[in-house]
Design a protein around this motif. Structure first.
Motif, PDB file in Angstrom:
ATOM      1  N   ILE A 333       0.859  -1.195   0.000  1.00 25.27           N
ATOM      2  CA  ILE A 333       0.000   0.000   0.000  1.00 25.27           C
ATOM      3  C   ILE A 333       0.884   1.231   0.000  1.00 25.27           C
ATOM      4  N   PRO A 334       0.798   2.084  -1.016  1.00 28.08           N
ATOM      5  CA  PRO A 334       1.672   3.252  -1.085  1.00 28.08           C
ATOM      6  C   PRO A 334       1.260   4.325  -0.085  1.00 28.08           C
ATOM      7  N   TYR A 335       2.232   5.108   0.347  1.00 27.79           N
ATOM      8  CA  TYR A 335       1.942   6.238   1.222  1.00 27.79           C
ATOM      9  C   TYR A 335       1.196   7.312   0.445  1.00 27.79           C
ATOM     10  N   GLN A 336       0.147   7.843   1.057  1.00 29.02           N
ATOM     11  CA  GLN A 336      -0.602   8.944   0.461  1.00 29.02           C
ATOM     12  C   GLN A 336      -0.836   9.993   1.537  1.00 29.02           C
ATOM     13  N   LYS A 337      -0.423  11.208   1.277  1.00 28.96           N
ATOM     14  CA  LYS A 337      -0.627  12.281   2.250  1.00 28.96           C
ATOM     15  C   LYS A 337      -2.126  12.527   2.416  1.00 28.96           C
ATOM     16  N   SER A 338      -2.572  12.662   3.677  1.00 28.19           N
ATOM     17  CA  SER A 338      -3.978  12.940   3.950  1.00 28.19           C
ATOM     18  C   SER A 338      -4.076  13.787   5.206  1.00 28.19           C
ATOM     19  N   ASN A 339      -5.273  14.256   5.502  1.00 22.57           N
ATOM     20  CA  ASN A 339      -5.520  15.038   6.706  1.00 22.57           C
ATOM     21  C   ASN A 339      -5.997  14.175   7.861  1.00 22.57           C
ATOM     22  N   SER A 340      -5.909  12.852   7.718  1.00 25.51           N
ATOM     23  CA  SER A 340      -6.395  11.957   8.759  1.00 25.51           C
ATOM     24  C   SER A 340      -5.338  11.804   9.856  1.00 25.51           C
ATOM     25  N   ILE A 341      -5.347  10.680  10.569  1.00 30.90           N
ATOM     26  CA  ILE A 341      -4.440  10.518  11.705  1.00 30.90           C
ATOM     27  C   ILE A 341      -3.014  10.375  11.188  1.00 30.90           C
ATOM     28  N   ALA A 342      -2.214  11.406  11.407  1.00 28.37           N
ATOM     29  CA  ALA A 342      -0.890  11.470  10.798  1.00 28.37           C
ATOM     30  C   ALA A 342       0.019  10.345  11.255  1.00 28.37           C
ATOM     31  N   SER A 343      -0.011  10.016  12.546  1.00 31.83           N
ATOM     32  CA  SER A 343       0.897   9.002  13.073  1.00 31.83           C
ATOM     33  C   SER A 343       0.601   7.626  12.513  1.00 31.83           C
ATOM     34  N   VAL A 344      -0.686   7.335  12.248  1.00 32.82           N
ATOM     35  CA  VAL A 344      -1.060   6.037  11.664  1.00 32.82           C
ATOM     36  C   VAL A 344      -0.668   6.005  10.189  1.00 32.82           C
ATOM     37  N   ASN A 345      -0.975   7.064   9.483  1.00 27.95           N
ATOM     38  CA  ASN A 345      -0.690   7.128   8.054  1.00 27.95           C
ATOM     39  C   ASN A 345       0.805   7.065   7.766  1.00 27.95           C
ATOM     40  N   GLU A 346       1.618   7.578   8.674  1.00 27.36           N
ATOM     41  CA  GLU A 346       3.060   7.643   8.469  1.00 27.36           C
ATOM     42  C   GLU A 346       3.692   6.254   8.336  1.00 27.36           C
ATOM     43  N   LYS A 347       3.019   5.239   8.857  1.00 27.07           N
ATOM     44  CA  LYS A 347       3.562   3.875   8.782  1.00 27.07           C
ATOM     45  C   LYS A 347       3.740   3.418   7.340  1.00 27.07           C
ATOM     46  N   PHE A 348       2.886   3.916   6.435  1.00 21.50           N
ATOM     47  CA  PHE A 348       2.991   3.497   5.039  1.00 21.50           C
ATOM     48  C   PHE A 348       4.210   4.119   4.363  1.00 21.50           C
ATOM     49  N   ARG A 349       4.701   5.210   4.916  1.00 21.04           N
ATOM     50  CA  ARG A 349       5.928   5.803   4.399  1.00 21.04           C
ATOM     51  C   ARG A 349       7.150   5.047   4.914  1.00 21.04           C
ATOM     52  N   ALA A 350       7.069   4.610   6.168  1.00 24.40           N
ATOM     53  CA  ALA A 350       8.232   4.003   6.814  1.00 24.40           C
ATOM     54  C   ALA A 350       8.355   2.506   6.565  1.00 24.40           C
ATOM     55  N   GLN A 351       7.249   1.832   6.230  1.00 25.33           N
ATOM     56  CA  GLN A 351       7.267   0.380   6.122  1.00 25.33           C
ATOM     57  C   GLN A 351       6.587  -0.094   4.841  1.00 25.33           C
ATOM     58  N   GLN A 352       6.940  -1.311   4.429  1.00 25.17           N
ATOM     59  CA  GLN A 352       6.263  -1.984   3.322  1.00 25.17           C
ATOM     60  C   GLN A 352       5.100  -2.777   3.924  1.00 25.17           C
ATOM     61  N   ILE A 353       3.867  -2.293   3.701  1.00 25.33           N
ATOM     62  CA  ILE A 353       2.707  -2.883   4.355  1.00 25.33           C
ATOM     63  C   ILE A 353       1.679  -3.298   3.304  1.00 25.33           C
ATOM     64  N   SER A 354       1.181  -4.522   3.435  1.00 28.77           N
ATOM     65  CA  SER A 354       0.119  -5.011   2.555  1.00 28.77           C
ATOM     66  C   SER A 354      -1.147  -5.239   3.376  1.00 28.77           C
ATOM     67  N   LYS A 355      -2.255  -5.539   2.672  1.00 33.33           N
ATOM     68  CA  LYS A 355      -3.493  -5.858   3.385  1.00 33.33           C
ATOM     69  C   LYS A 355      -3.342  -7.121   4.230  1.00 33.33           C
ATOM     70  N   ASN A 356      -2.569  -8.077   3.728  1.00 31.68           N
ATOM     71  CA  ASN A 356      -2.337  -9.286   4.518  1.00 31.68           C
ATOM     72  C   ASN A 356      -1.645  -8.944   5.838  1.00 31.68           C
ATOM     73  N   ASP A 357      -0.667  -8.019   5.773  1.00 32.23           N
ATOM     74  CA  ASP A 357       0.013  -7.595   6.997  1.00 32.23           C
ATOM     75  C   ASP A 357      -0.989  -6.994   7.976  1.00 32.23           C
ATOM     76  N   LEU A 358      -1.871  -6.151   7.447  1.00 37.59           N
ATOM     77  CA  LEU A 358      -2.858  -5.500   8.301  1.00 37.59           C
ATOM     78  C   LEU A 358      -3.851  -6.504   8.876  1.00 37.59           C
ATOM     79  N   LYS A 359      -4.256  -7.479   8.058  1.00 33.08           N
ATOM     80  CA  LYS A 359      -5.176  -8.503   8.554  1.00 33.08           C
ATOM     81  C   LYS A 359      -4.545  -9.313   9.681  1.00 33.08           C
ATOM     82  N   ASN A 360      -3.245  -9.595   9.544  1.00 31.21           N
ATOM     83  CA  ASN A 360      -2.550 -10.327  10.600  1.00 31.21           C
ATOM     84  C   ASN A 360      -2.485  -9.521  11.895  1.00 31.21           C
ATOM     85  N   GLN A 361      -2.455  -8.188  11.751  1.00 30.29           N
ATOM     86  CA  GLN A 361      -2.448  -7.326  12.935  1.00 30.29           C
ATOM     87  C   GLN A 361      -3.850  -7.166  13.519  1.00 30.29           C
TER      88      GLN A 361
END
Length: 470
Positions: A333-361
């Protein structure tokens, strides 16, 4: 032992006036009673349970708006009750306070959709009725759906929301701390003086976002200013939190990341002239516990049968402002700048995250760290987190309600007490005194000090400050 290893753990229950809060889908479990959230007895029973378990507080989350980013609709949100319906949390406090003596109440209110005066009046009134057990979780909002509900076109810029929040707090401080002297109320029947007029002052505020002139209607409550909670983790959010908050919520997927956030928060607090130890730092967790580790694992498997990882994704999608349904399970999932929760969104910039990763979490439908084990094992893990990161406590989410709170109190609390890491009785005093130990009122090092009124002999003396430009 060092001071760190002797630190008593602070503990809040983390909940919401709704069915689904953090761990989504578990409302379908046959023993779950969260569908009763609109019944007052559901909340009074919870309050009594938490006080019996010596919890410091019940922290109640809230949102304005709905989660409509996932699949660009609210169908899943409605089916799985992902914080919808949700009711006003402040309506619960008086009833819960009536059946308890010590439990604190941290109530989330989004200042973007409130007027400072009406909000300050409501919370000062609640602080009176609870004898000083009220806290306020300060949020500025992150949902476009909320803006549409109140007739706006879209969410304000992230940093602009914090500029508005600064002024909102400054005005509330004037109401709570600057309008009435502490001994203004005399209740002198003989001389027919309920309130001494010379000790009540008008406030005059002309700011960028707000204007207000007059006298606050509520006399000083025990804490005056409620205990201030905040969860800002962006650069602007941390600056705001370390200036104002007494309790800060952080998140992180490793102890080292948590430790670095703690260091950063305490350094910034010191730079702003505050005592870094005055700020208590909390981490959200989910716990599944039982008599033995094997039984806890069995209970986790049982819960997973009812949980909804997809509902967790839908909640997460609105948190980051990205429709996650558009991506394949293994797609990064690529990082996309938004006005939502910045600290949560920042994870997509710092890490390689897929939906499977999120489902496991989100195995239990929620993204908070999941701790599973016997009371002994859970206690050891909590203590290790406290000692290795420097945090002060935890916000404990519910899984199956009220079963999960009963389990934690039965299995984990005694283990923490045996290790000298959790209180065996409540201290006396207000919510602030119990958490911080420095009394009912905010300390002199807090920015509220500049808004406190001083004694005056002139009736209805005006209390003025420079115009706020934010």
């Amino acid at each position: 032992m060092t001071e760190t290893t002797q630190k008593h753990i602070l503990l809040n229950a983390f909940d919401m006036n709704s069915v689904g809060h953090i761990n989504h889908g578990l409302w379908t479990h046959p023993r779950d009673e969260s569908h009763r959230f609109s019944e007052l007895s559901y909340w009074t029973d919870l309050a009594k349970t938490l006080e019996a378990g010596l919890f410091d507080g019940l922290f109640i989350a809230d949102i304005t708006g709905v989660y409509d980013v996932y699949q660009n609709n609210i169908d899943l949100t409605l089916r799985e009750s992902i914080q919808l319906p949700s009711h006003d949390p402040s309506t619960l406090v008086s009833a819960m306070a009536a059946v308890t003596q010590h439990l604190g109440f941290g109530i989330t209110v989004n200042l973007s959709y409130e007027t400072p005066y009406q909000f300050a009046r409501r919370f000062a009134s609640l602080d009176h009725l609870t004898q000083g057990r009220i806290g306020w979780n300060i949020v500025t909002g992150y949902l476009d759906s909320a803006e549409r509900l109140i007739g706006q076109s879209g969410l304000k810029d992230h940093d602009l929301r914090y500029e508005q929040a600064e002024e909102f707090l400054q005005l509330c401080y004037k109401y709570w701390e600057g309008s009435w002297e502490h001994d203004a109320v005399e209740k002198d029947k003989h001389h027919r003086i309920f309130t001494n007029p010379s000790k009540v002052h008008e406030i005059h505020h002309e700011g960028r976002f707000y204007q207000s002139h007059g006298v606050f209607q509520v006399s000083p409550s025990r804490q005056r200013t409620p205990v201030l909670f905040q969860a800002g983790a962006s650069t602007r959010g941390i600056k705001f939190a370390t200036s104002h908050a007494e309790c800060i919520f952080i998140g992180g997927d490793t102890p080292e990341k948590l430790r670095q956030q703690v260091i950063k928060i305490r350094e910034q607090a010191a730079q702003q002239g505050r005592n870094p130890s005055d700020i208590k730092i909390f981490v959200g967790i989910t716990v599944v516990t039982a008599e033995t580790t094997q039984r806890a694992q069995q209970k986790l498997e049982e819960y997973r049968h009812y949980a909804s990882p997809e509902a967790g994704l839908a909640h997460y999608a609105s948190s980051v402002g990205i429709d996650l349904s558009k991506f394949a399970d293994d797609e990064i999932i690529p990082y996309q700048k938004s006005n939502s929760i910045a600290s949560v969104n920042e994870k997509f910039r710092a890490q390689q995250i897929s939906k499977n990763d999120l489902k496991n979490q989100h195995v239990l439908g929620g993204r908070y760290p999941l701790i599973v084990g016997s009371g002994h094992d859970v206690a050891e893990q909590l203590i290790q987190l406290i000692d290795s990161t420097g945090i002060d406590g935890f916000n404990l989410t519910r899984t199956v309600a009220p079963e999960s709170h009963h389990d934690f109190i039965r299995f984990v609390i005694p283990e923490l007490q045996q290790r000298g890491r959790f209180k065996t009785a409540y201290k006396t005093g207000s919510f602030r005194q119990k958490i911080s130990g420095y009394g009912d009122l905010l300390p002199l090092t807090h920015p509220v000090e500049q808004y406190r009124c001083s004694s005056s002999t002139s009736s209805m003396h005006s209390f003025k400050h420079k115009k706020i430009t934010a």
